[in-house]
Write a protein that holds these residues in place. Structure first.
Motif, PDB file in Angstrom:
ATOM      1  N   LEU A   1       0.810  -1.213   0.000  1.00 29.03           N
ATOM      2  CA  LEU A   1       0.000   0.000   0.000  1.00 29.03           C
ATOM      3  C   LEU A   1       0.848   1.270   0.000  1.00 29.03           C
ATOM      4  N   ASP A   2       1.972   1.230   0.688  1.00 29.19           N
ATOM      5  CA  ASP A   2       2.816   2.430   0.752  1.00 29.19           C
ATOM      6  C   ASP A   2       3.474   2.752  -0.590  1.00 29.19           C
ATOM      7  N   GLN A   3       3.425   1.828  -1.535  1.00 29.98           N
ATOM      8  CA  GLN A   3       4.002   2.050  -2.859  1.00 29.98           C
ATOM      9  C   GLN A   3       2.986   2.601  -3.861  1.00 29.98           C
ATOM     10  N   ALA A  58      -7.931  -1.701   8.748  1.00 28.27           N
ATOM     11  CA  ALA A  58      -7.203  -0.595   9.387  1.00 28.27           C
ATOM     12  C   ALA A  58      -5.937  -0.225   8.613  1.00 28.27           C
ATOM     13  N   SER A  59      -5.381  -1.162   7.832  1.00 22.87           N
ATOM     14  CA  SER A  59      -4.179  -0.850   7.054  1.00 22.87           C
ATOM     15  C   SER A  59      -4.481   0.114   5.908  1.00 22.87           C
ATOM     16  N   PHE A  60      -5.775   0.331   5.600  1.00 20.71           N
ATOM     17  CA  PHE A  60      -6.180   1.260   4.547  1.00 20.71           C
ATOM     18  C   PHE A  60      -6.515   2.643   5.110  1.00 20.71           C
ATOM     19  N   LYS A  61      -6.435   2.782   6.428  1.00 30.76           N
ATOM     20  CA  LYS A  61      -6.752   4.050   7.088  1.00 30.76           C
ATOM     21  C   LYS A  61      -5.866   5.169   6.545  1.00 30.76           C
ATOM     22  N   GLY A  62      -6.476   6.327   6.293  1.00 29.54           N
ATOM     23  CA  GLY A  62      -5.737   7.462   5.784  1.00 29.54           C
ATOM     24  C   GLY A  62      -5.694   7.539   4.272  1.00 29.54           C
ATOM     25  N   ARG A  63      -6.310   6.560   3.598  1.00 35.69           N
ATOM     26  CA  ARG A  63      -6.366   6.545   2.137  1.00 35.69           C
ATOM     27  C   ARG A  63      -7.831   6.600   1.701  1.00 35.69           C
ATOM     28  N   ARG A  64      -8.090   7.131   0.510  1.00 39.29           N
ATOM     29  CA  ARG A  64      -9.450   7.105  -0.038  1.00 39.29           C
ATOM     30  C   ARG A  64      -9.763   5.667  -0.438  1.00 39.29           C
ATOM     31  N   VAL A  65     -10.921   5.160   0.018  1.00 37.30           N
ATOM     32  CA  VAL A  65     -11.238   3.743  -0.161  1.00 37.30           C
ATOM     33  C   VAL A  65     -12.630   3.566  -0.773  1.00 37.30           C
ATOM     34  N   ALA A  74     -17.074   1.627  10.005  1.00 42.81           N
ATOM     35  CA  ALA A  74     -16.788   1.979  11.400  1.00 42.81           C
ATOM     36  C   ALA A  74     -15.283   2.046  11.641  1.00 42.81           C
ATOM     37  N   ILE A  75     -14.522   1.237  10.933  1.00 43.13           N
ATOM     38  CA  ILE A  75     -13.068   1.237  11.081  1.00 43.13           C
ATOM     39  C   ILE A  75     -12.436   2.359  10.249  1.00 43.13           C
ATOM     40  N   LEU A  76     -12.915   2.520   9.016  1.00 44.84           N
ATOM     41  CA  LEU A  76     -12.276   3.444   8.073  1.00 44.84           C
ATOM     42  C   LEU A  76     -12.839   4.861   8.110  1.00 44.84           C
ATOM     43  N   GLY A  77     -14.032   5.040   8.664  1.00 44.79           N
ATOM     44  CA  GLY A  77     -14.618   6.377   8.802  1.00 44.79           C
ATOM     45  C   GLY A  77     -14.698   7.143   7.501  1.00 44.79           C
ATOM     46  N   ASP A  78     -14.249   8.401   7.539  1.00 44.27           N
ATOM     47  CA  ASP A  78     -14.333   9.291   6.384  1.00 44.27           C
ATOM     48  C   ASP A  78     -13.457   8.865   5.211  1.00 44.27           C
ATOM     49  N   ASP A  79     -12.626   7.868   5.407  1.00 43.16           N
ATOM     50  CA  ASP A  79     -11.790   7.388   4.302  1.00 43.16           C
ATOM     51  C   ASP A  79     -12.607   6.625   3.269  1.00 43.16           C
ATOM     52  N   VAL A  80     -13.778   6.106   3.654  1.00 43.20           N
ATOM     53  CA  VAL A  80     -14.656   5.434   2.684  1.00 43.20           C
ATOM     54  C   VAL A  80     -15.355   6.516   1.873  1.00 43.20           C
ATOM     55  N   ILE A  81     -15.109   6.507   0.575  1.00 45.94           N
ATOM     56  CA  ILE A  81     -15.730   7.526  -0.276  1.00 45.94           C
ATOM     57  C   ILE A  81     -16.758   6.938  -1.236  1.00 45.94           C
TER      58      ILE A  81
END
Length: 121
Positions: free
Chosen positions: A3-5, A28-35, A50-57
């Motif tokens: 993911l970091d790449q 949780a490893s996708f947290k901070g990214r648009r998903v 619930a885990i990803l919050g606003d990152d789920v678009i």
């Protein structure tokens, strides 16, 4: 895990676990990214939201279509399924009623989870 790449300009797809498969990494490893949530039931998608919050678009609706078309079921805002005819006994076009009610219930839950203040004009 690569993911970091993947450059931040790209939205990531997360396959919600279902009988067809799923992403092997924890959400949780996708947290901070648009998903975008791929597959899974509305209830399972809610758990990931619930885990990803606003990152789920965005999310897909294939399972909602499947249960409406195949079994005449609609979903509640919290993801429970019920037969359309048990709620609306005289409905003729069960699929379309199930889809309309399900999407309305999903929208209501999304508005509750991601409430946005609209300034008065």
């Amino acid at each position: 895990d690569c993911l970091d790449q993947i450059p931040d300009k790209f939205m990531l797809g997360y396959s919600v676990p279902s009988s067809h498969g799923g992403t092997p990494l924890p959400p949780a490893s996708f947290k901070g990214r648009r998903v975008h949530l791929l597959g899974g039931s509305w209830k399972a998608q809610l758990e990931h939201m619930a885990i990803l919050g606003d990152d789920v678009i965005s999310l897909d609706n294939n399972q909602v279509e499947l249960i409406a078309s195949k079994w005449g079921q609609l979903i509640s805002p919290d993801g429970d399924a019920s037969q359309v005819n048990s709620v609306f006994p005289n409905v003729v076009n069960v699929r379309y009623v199930a889809l309309a009610v399900s999407f309305g219930n999903m929208a209501a839950k999304i508005n509750e989870l991601y409430a946005v203040e609209v300034p008065a004009q």
